[in-house]
Design a protein around this motif. Structure first.
Motif, mmCIF file in Angstrom:
data_model
loop_
_atom_site.group_PDB
_atom_site.id
_atom_site.type_symbol
_atom_site.label_atom_id
_atom_site.label_comp_id
_atom_site.label_asym_id
_atom_site.label_seq_id
_atom_site.Cartn_x
_atom_site.Cartn_y
_atom_site.Cartn_z
ATOM 1 N N PRO A 286 45.043 48.074 40.116
ATOM 2 C CA PRO A 286 44.740 48.931 38.966
ATOM 3 C C PRO A 286 44.277 48.096 37.759
ATOM 4 O O PRO A 286 44.879 47.069 37.441
ATOM 5 C CB PRO A 286 46.074 49.609 38.663
ATOM 6 C CG PRO A 286 46.868 49.487 39.917
ATOM 7 C CD PRO A 286 46.418 48.227 40.578
ATOM 8 N N GLY A 287 43.192 48.525 37.139
ATOM 9 C CA GLY A 287 42.671 47.845 35.957
ATOM 10 C C GLY A 287 41.773 46.662 36.246
ATOM 11 O O GLY A 287 41.233 46.051 35.329
ATOM 12 N N ILE A 288 41.610 46.308 37.521
ATOM 13 C CA ILE A 288 40.748 45.189 37.904
ATOM 14 C C ILE A 288 39.400 45.751 38.331
ATOM 15 O O ILE A 288 39.329 46.707 39.092
ATOM 16 C CB ILE A 288 41.372 44.380 39.064
ATOM 17 C CG1 ILE A 288 42.763 43.855 38.696
ATOM 18 C CG2 ILE A 288 40.450 43.258 39.507
ATOM 19 C CD1 ILE A 288 42.782 42.850 37.574
ATOM 20 N N ARG A 289 38.314 45.175 37.832
ATOM 21 C CA ARG A 289 36.970 45.614 38.208
ATOM 22 C C ARG A 289 36.753 45.408 39.697
ATOM 23 O O ARG A 289 37.081 44.361 40.241
ATOM 24 C CB ARG A 289 35.918 44.833 37.445
ATOM 25 C CG ARG A 289 35.834 45.201 36.016
ATOM 26 C CD ARG A 289 34.692 44.473 35.365
ATOM 27 N NE ARG A 289 34.651 44.848 33.962
ATOM 28 C CZ ARG A 289 33.806 44.388 33.100
ATOM 29 N NH1 ARG A 289 32.889 43.519 33.488
ATOM 30 N NH2 ARG A 289 33.844 44.769 31.850
ATOM 31 N N LYS A 290 36.190 46.381 40.330
ATOM 32 C CA LYS A 290 35.904 46.310 41.762
ATOM 33 C C LYS A 290 34.581 45.585 41.993
ATOM 34 O O LYS A 290 33.600 45.841 41.308
ATOM 35 C CB LYS A 290 35.811 47.715 42.360
ATOM 36 C CG LYS A 290 36.996 48.609 42.059
ATOM 37 C CD LYS A 290 38.272 48.093 42.672
ATOM 38 C CE LYS A 290 39.414 49.049 42.421
ATOM 39 N NZ LYS A 290 40.476 48.523 41.605
ATOM 40 N N GLY A 291 34.557 44.682 42.945
ATOM 41 C CA GLY A 291 33.327 43.984 43.311
ATOM 42 C C GLY A 291 32.784 43.060 42.247
ATOM 43 O O GLY A 291 31.633 42.654 42.305
ATOM 44 N N GLN A 292 33.589 42.698 41.281
ATOM 45 C CA GLN A 292 33.147 41.849 40.175
ATOM 46 C C GLN A 292 33.174 40.383 40.581
ATOM 47 O O GLN A 292 34.127 39.918 41.184
ATOM 48 C CB GLN A 292 34.082 42.055 38.967
ATOM 49 C CG GLN A 292 33.811 41.163 37.788
ATOM 50 C CD GLN A 292 32.553 41.545 37.043
ATOM 51 O OE1 GLN A 292 32.114 42.690 37.113
ATOM 52 N NE2 GLN A 292 31.975 40.619 36.335
ATOM 53 N N VAL A 293 32.131 39.679 40.259
ATOM 54 C CA VAL A 293 32.125 38.228 40.373
ATOM 55 C C VAL A 293 32.380 37.708 38.970
ATOM 56 O O VAL A 293 31.805 38.208 38.000
ATOM 57 C CB VAL A 293 30.764 37.717 40.917
ATOM 58 C CG1 VAL A 293 30.719 36.203 40.911
ATOM 59 C CG2 VAL A 293 30.524 38.262 42.317
ATOM 60 N N LEU A 294 33.238 36.733 38.848
ATOM 61 C CA LEU A 294 33.597 36.224 37.530
ATOM 62 C C LEU A 294 32.371 35.855 36.711
ATOM 63 O O LEU A 294 31.463 35.189 37.211
ATOM 64 C CB LEU A 294 34.495 34.996 37.654
ATOM 65 C CG LEU A 294 35.909 35.264 38.147
ATOM 66 C CD1 LEU A 294 36.616 33.945 38.424
ATOM 67 C CD2 LEU A 294 36.685 36.081 37.151
ATOM 68 N N ALA A 295 32.362 36.270 35.472
ATOM 69 C CA ALA A 295 31.268 35.946 34.562
ATOM 70 C C ALA A 295 31.488 34.586 33.910
ATOM 71 O O ALA A 295 30.556 33.988 33.391
ATOM 72 C CB ALA A 295 31.151 37.022 33.482
ATOM 73 N N GLU A 296 32.719 34.110 33.920
ATOM 74 C CA GLU A 296 33.034 32.832 33.302
ATOM 75 C C GLU A 296 33.615 31.882 34.350
ATOM 76 O O GLU A 296 34.053 32.319 35.407
ATOM 77 C CB GLU A 296 34.016 33.011 32.142
ATOM 78 C CG GLU A 296 35.357 33.605 32.525
ATOM 79 C CD GLU A 296 35.369 35.132 32.500
ATOM 80 O OE1 GLU A 296 34.938 35.717 33.511
ATOM 81 O OE2 GLU A 296 35.810 35.713 31.528
#
Length: 74
Positions: A30-40
């Motif tokens: 919960p609250g974590i972006r799905k399929g996100q690759v770290l931007a930093e």
């Protein structure tokens, strides 16, 4: 949360190549972006800070050097 150890070469502990230093790191829930690759950039030192935040604490321990990669949150 998934964290692994770094790679190595042959029977060695590892050197300075990306294949030896790159560590898979993943988090979901919960609250974590799905399929996100770290931007930093990320580092294993960030793990404790992320866990701290996931449990709802507002301030991390002052001796920790890790930072929370904000791009993982919705």
């Amino acid at each position: 949360m998934l964290i692994t150890d770094h790679g190595g070469k042959g029977t060695g502990h590892g050197g300075m190549t990306p294949g030896e230093m790159t560590v898979p790191w993943a988090v979901t829930g919960p609250g974590i972006r799905k399929g996100q690759v770290l931007a930093e950039p990320d580092n294993n030192t960030n793990t404790s800070a992320v866990i701290w935040r996931l449990f709802g604490f507002s301030e991390k321990t002052k001796s920790w050097v890790g930072e929370v990669p904000e791009s993982i949150f919705e």
